[in-house]
Design an enzyme around this catalytic site. Sequence first.
Site, PDB file in Angstrom:
ATOM      1  N   TYR A 261      14.688   8.709  14.383  1.00  0.00           N
ATOM      2  CA  TYR A 261      14.480   7.442  14.298  1.00  0.00           C
ATOM      3  C   TYR A 261      15.058   6.894  13.178  1.00  0.00           C
ATOM      4  O   TYR A 261      15.392   5.775  13.198  1.00  0.00           O
ATOM      5  CB  TYR A 261      12.654   7.718  13.877  1.00  0.00           C
ATOM      6  CG  TYR A 261      11.911   6.476  13.815  1.00  0.00           C
ATOM      7  CD1 TYR A 261      11.818   5.444  14.697  1.00  0.00           C
ATOM      8  CD2 TYR A 261      11.854   5.806  12.394  1.00  0.00           C
ATOM      9  CE1 TYR A 261      10.986   4.364  14.469  1.00  0.00           C
ATOM     10  CE2 TYR A 261      11.143   4.721  11.948  1.00  0.00           C
ATOM     11  CZ  TYR A 261      10.719   3.867  13.281  1.00  0.00           C
ATOM     12  OH  TYR A 261       9.961   2.589  12.793  1.00  0.00           O
TER      13      TYR A 261
ATOM     14  N   SER B  91       4.315   0.947  11.460  1.00  0.00           N
ATOM     15  CA  SER B  91       3.588   1.744  12.398  1.00  0.00           C
ATOM     16  C   SER B  91       2.992   1.121  13.713  1.00  0.00           C
ATOM     17  O   SER B  91       3.251   0.002  14.067  1.00  0.00           O
ATOM     18  CB  SER B  91       2.158   2.563  11.555  1.00  0.00           C
ATOM     19  OG  SER B  91       1.748   1.548  10.995  1.00  0.00           O
TER      20      SER B  91
ATOM     21  N   GLY C 270       3.912  -7.428   3.793  1.00  0.00           N
ATOM     22  CA  GLY C 270       5.266  -7.789   4.277  1.00  0.00           C
ATOM     23  C   GLY C 270       5.154  -9.270   4.946  1.00  0.00           C
ATOM     24  O   GLY C 270       6.071 -10.057   4.858  1.00  0.00           O
TER      25      GLY C 270
ATOM     26  N   GLN D 205      -5.290   3.067   4.535  1.00  0.00           N
ATOM     27  CA  GLN D 205      -5.470   3.821   5.572  1.00  0.00           C
ATOM     28  C   GLN D 205      -5.755   5.401   5.027  1.00  0.00           C
ATOM     29  O   GLN D 205      -5.368   5.790   3.764  1.00  0.00           O
ATOM     30  CB  GLN D 205      -3.984   3.991   6.258  1.00  0.00           C
ATOM     31  CG  GLN D 205      -2.811   4.233   5.316  1.00  0.00           C
ATOM     32  CD  GLN D 205      -1.490   3.599   5.780  1.00  0.00           C
ATOM     33  OE1 GLN D 205      -1.349   3.255   7.216  1.00  0.00           O
ATOM     34  NE2 GLN D 205      -0.470   3.237   5.157  1.00  0.00           N
TER      35      GLN D 205
ATOM     36  N   ASP E 259      10.078  -1.486   9.776  1.00  0.00           N
ATOM     37  CA  ASP E 259       9.560   0.033  10.164  1.00  0.00           C
ATOM     38  C   ASP E 259       8.322   0.142   9.888  1.00  0.00           C
ATOM     39  O   ASP E 259       7.805   0.526   9.033  1.00  0.00           O
ATOM     40  CB  ASP E 259      10.562   1.061   9.147  1.00  0.00           C
ATOM     41  CG  ASP E 259       9.794   2.369   9.287  1.00  0.00           C
ATOM     42  OD1 ASP E 259       9.397   3.064  10.349  1.00  0.00           O
ATOM     43  OD2 ASP E 259      10.277   3.021   8.533  1.00  0.00           O
TER      44      ASP E 259
END
Length: 365
Positions: free
Chosen positions: A122, A219, A199, A92, A217
């Site tokens: 958050y 995106s 993951g 990214q 956690d």
Amino acid sequence: MATNETNVSQLSTDLPVKRPREEEEEEEEENEINNNNNMETETKTNNNNNNMHDSISSIMPGWFSEISPMWPGEAHSLKVEKVLFQGKSDYQNVMVFQSATYGKVLVLDGVIQLTERDECAYQEMITHLPLCSIPNPKKVLVIGGGDGGVLREVSRHVSVEQIDICEIDNMVVEVSKEFFSSVAVGFEDPRVKLHIGDGVAFLKAVPAGTYDAVIVDSSDPIGPAQELFEKPFFESVAKALRPGGVVCTQAESIWLHMHIIEDIVANCRQIFKGSVNYAWTTVPTYPSGVIGFMLCSTEGPAVDFKHPVNPIDANENVNSSRGPLKFYNEEIHSAAFCLPSFAKKHLLFDLALLIFPISKHGDIK
């Protein structure tokens, strides 16, 4: 890591001194033409050199605007003082800039991940909602979270003995350590073990019943995080948890993504045989200013997410490097599960479908 600092004066149309009105108008007109040309050149350069995704936002003259098909027809903007870093990892585009009002900002593929001012809302909620709902969590896994903020919050729990984190993008980790030291402080805890990798693959290899809690956690469900919203991933999470173990995952905005939330809820209610709940919090720099969390537990000791049994805010033994809690407390924990009427209607309807399946004629059986 080498940084790429760009002074915002190169991007902004602000004038350094006052001038007569006619001269101001002429200069503003000239600046607008130059800035438009610079923006066009920058966009072409980014598209050619970085192969940037169509949804990636750009730095307009003096401003960052977050534009994405995930929230069509709207954008949130922050005034930029200086671009501190721009890079492209294997996964990214990564950017850090100094904003005028929210401190430093981390952006991945054009989407704001955190700001120094509101990251607490958050990080504290996604961590303490699950960990304060079970007694004495000992083994915790974090998927994603390469900025280290969730690690910082997990490390507040003195009962925790092992904290594993699997982050796919090492650039996020290194950039966070360099520019967000108060967030990335979580990596300094000796209980933390960092795994750089996928993951999904990491979870598949985890022995059954390993963790007391898993915190995802992630995106938004585009790019490298897409698999973290799919049914096979939740099945792997459930397998990795002990009986009565808990998971908390980022679950989008009730104002923008109800269709995504409904899919997540439907999957989780099929997989997790304990509690299944949806909570939310306010984060001003996230789209719509709201972000949600899916909280689930596996079959075993009952978990009542709405009533914390392990209150972190009562713990006076706060490490100075982490600082005090800024957002989370026991009252806001319980309040997070109170849904607006429109959201409650959607999510309760999903539950009704599981209890009373609809026939092929459209009637509830």
